[in-house]
Design a protein around this motif. Structure first.
Motif, short mmCIF file in Angstrom:
data_model
loop_
_atom_site.label_atom_id
_atom_site.label_comp_id
_atom_site.label_asym_id
_atom_site.label_seq_id
_atom_site.Cartn_x
_atom_site.Cartn_y
_atom_site.Cartn_z
N MET A 1 -13.63 8.78 4.00
CA MET A 1 -12.57 8.70 5.01
C MET A 1 -12.60 9.96 5.86
N SER A 2 -12.77 9.79 7.17
CA SER A 2 -12.85 10.94 8.08
C SER A 2 -11.46 11.30 8.59
N THR A 3 -11.28 12.58 8.94
CA THR A 3 -10.00 13.03 9.47
C THR A 3 -9.83 12.51 10.89
N LEU A 4 -8.70 11.85 11.14
CA LEU A 4 -8.40 11.31 12.46
C LEU A 4 -7.51 12.25 13.26
N LEU A 5 -6.49 12.78 12.58
CA LEU A 5 -5.53 13.67 13.23
C LEU A 5 -5.37 14.92 12.39
N GLU A 6 -5.45 16.08 13.03
CA GLU A 6 -5.23 17.34 12.33
C GLU A 6 -4.27 18.21 13.14
N VAL A 7 -3.13 18.49 12.52
CA VAL A 7 -2.13 19.40 13.09
C VAL A 7 -2.31 20.74 12.37
N SER A 8 -2.53 21.80 13.12
CA SER A 8 -2.88 23.08 12.51
C SER A 8 -2.03 24.23 13.05
N GLU B 1 -8.64 8.13 8.48
CA GLU B 1 -8.67 6.75 8.96
C GLU B 1 -9.65 5.94 8.12
N PRO B 2 -9.18 4.88 7.45
CA PRO B 2 -7.81 4.41 7.37
C PRO B 2 -7.03 5.14 6.27
N GLU B 3 -5.73 5.25 6.45
CA GLU B 3 -4.87 5.88 5.45
C GLU B 3 -3.42 5.53 5.72
N MET B 4 -2.66 5.38 4.63
CA MET B 4 -1.21 5.26 4.72
C MET B 4 -0.61 6.57 4.24
N ARG B 5 0.37 7.10 4.97
CA ARG B 5 1.06 8.32 4.56
C ARG B 5 2.56 8.16 4.80
N GLU C 1 13.47 -8.52 3.86
CA GLU C 1 12.88 -7.98 5.08
C GLU C 1 12.12 -6.68 4.79
N ARG C 2 12.69 -5.84 3.93
CA ARG C 2 12.00 -4.60 3.57
C ARG C 2 10.68 -4.90 2.88
N ASP C 3 10.69 -5.89 1.98
CA ASP C 3 9.45 -6.25 1.26
C ASP C 3 8.38 -6.72 2.25
N HIS C 4 8.77 -7.54 3.21
CA HIS C 4 7.81 -8.04 4.19
C HIS C 4 7.29 -6.89 5.06
N THR C 5 8.18 -5.97 5.42
CA THR C 5 7.78 -4.82 6.23
C THR C 5 6.78 -3.95 5.48
N THR C 6 7.01 -3.75 4.19
CA THR C 6 6.06 -3.00 3.37
C THR C 6 4.68 -3.65 3.41
N ASP C 7 4.65 -4.96 3.19
CA ASP C 7 3.37 -5.68 3.19
C ASP C 7 2.68 -5.57 4.55
N LEU C 8 3.47 -5.66 5.61
CA LEU C 8 2.93 -5.59 6.97
C LEU C 8 2.29 -4.23 7.23
N LEU C 9 2.96 -3.16 6.84
CA LEU C 9 2.44 -1.81 7.06
C LEU C 9 1.22 -1.53 6.18
N LYS C 10 1.26 -2.01 4.94
CA LYS C 10 0.11 -1.80 4.05
C LYS C 10 -1.13 -2.53 4.57
N GLU C 11 -0.92 -3.70 5.13
CA GLU C 11 -2.04 -4.45 5.71
C GLU C 11 -2.60 -3.70 6.93
N ALA C 12 -1.70 -3.17 7.76
CA ALA C 12 -2.14 -2.42 8.94
C ALA C 12 -2.94 -1.19 8.55
N ALA C 13 -2.55 -0.56 7.43
CA ALA C 13 -3.19 0.68 7.00
C ALA C 13 -4.59 0.45 6.42
N LYS C 14 -5.00 -0.79 6.27
CA LYS C 14 -6.36 -1.06 5.80
C LYS C 14 -7.40 -0.77 6.89
#
Length: 246
Positions: free
Chosen positions: A1-8, A29-33, A182-195
């Motif tokens: 996994m390569s670094t996409l954003l670095e705040v320094s 990228e990809p990563e969930m944080r 709704e929270r459960d669905h939102t979690t699933d949606l974000l986890k899928e996006a983070a793939k």
């Protein structure tokens, strides 16, 4: 996994108050944080800096494989570079249909003439239907956006951001005001996006963060206080003292 954003080493002061204090943060990228922390910890200011809304007094914000400085880009250029942000309150076009909201968000040439002459193609329609399926609104494409529930508006806005094909998605308190389902669905949606991209979620709901099952960064007084799994950071006495113990 390569670094996409670095705040320094980023710091920013507002009227003598140091909102961000020598902050360093990196996401691949990809990563969930998940980012947690007390009010005033600098979570929103961090997102403001990444998206160009706030300019830091010092430090660097480096983006992508070419190590570009985001501090040299305008807010519009940062969006075009592949950074999407979702604010806490959903901002959708309430008088338009769900379909129209997704259509206007598709990543295309948005020059004045291009917008005037734009006609949706079959590929556009297929992409809109695909997005609607991802966010769980396939049965609501013809529904006026102002009439759907709060949670569904949140999903629609996430869908509108995904339509722009961002490489980094910044999401502010997506679970606020949602039912458990709704929270459960939102979690699933974000986890899928983070793939397939980087997703950074600012959230106070610890159960929601636990379901994200990702690395957690704790901010306090504009700096990183702790980082690791949710179990690791919530066992940290400093985190308990400044955040969880309240």
């Amino acid at each position: 996994m390569s670094t996409l954003l670095e705040v320094s080493g980023v710091s920013v002061t507002f009227d003598g108050y140091r909102a961000i204090n020598n902050l360093s943060f990196a996401i691949g990228e990809p990563e969930m944080r998940a980012i947690i922390g007390p009010n005033g910890a600098g979570k929103t200011t961090f997102m403001d800096i990444v998206t160009g809304k706030t300019r830091p007094d010092e430090g660097q914000v480096i983006w992508g494989e070419k190590n570009e400085s985001l501090l040299r880009k305008s807010e519009a250029q940062i969006v075009q570079a592949g950074i999407g942000r979702k604010f806490q309150r959903p901002t959708v076009f309430e008088e338009q249909t769900v379909y129209d909201n997704l259509q206007v968000a598709l990543r295309k040439d948005r020059g004045p003439l291009a917008v005037l002459l734009d006609r949706p193609t079959k590929a556009d329609r297929d992409r809109i239907e695909e997005l609607a399926g991802e966010i769980g609104l396939s049965d609501h494409l013809d529904t006026i956006a102002g009439t759907i529930s709060h949670g569904q508006k949140q999903w629609l806005e996430i869908g509108m951001l995904l339509a722009q094909e961002p490489r980094l998605l910044l999401v502010d308190e997506p679970a606020a005001g949602m039912t458990k389902e709704e929270r459960d669905h939102t979690t699933d949606l974000l986890k899928e996006a983070a793939k397939t991209r980087a997703v950074v979620v600012v959230e106070h709901d610890m159960e929601f963060v636990r379901r994200l099952d990702c690395k957690v960064t704790v901010l306090h007084e504009g700096s990183v206080l702790a980082e690791g799994t949710l179990d690791h950071v919530t066992a940290d006495q400093r985190v308990i003292d400044v955040y969880l113990g309240r």
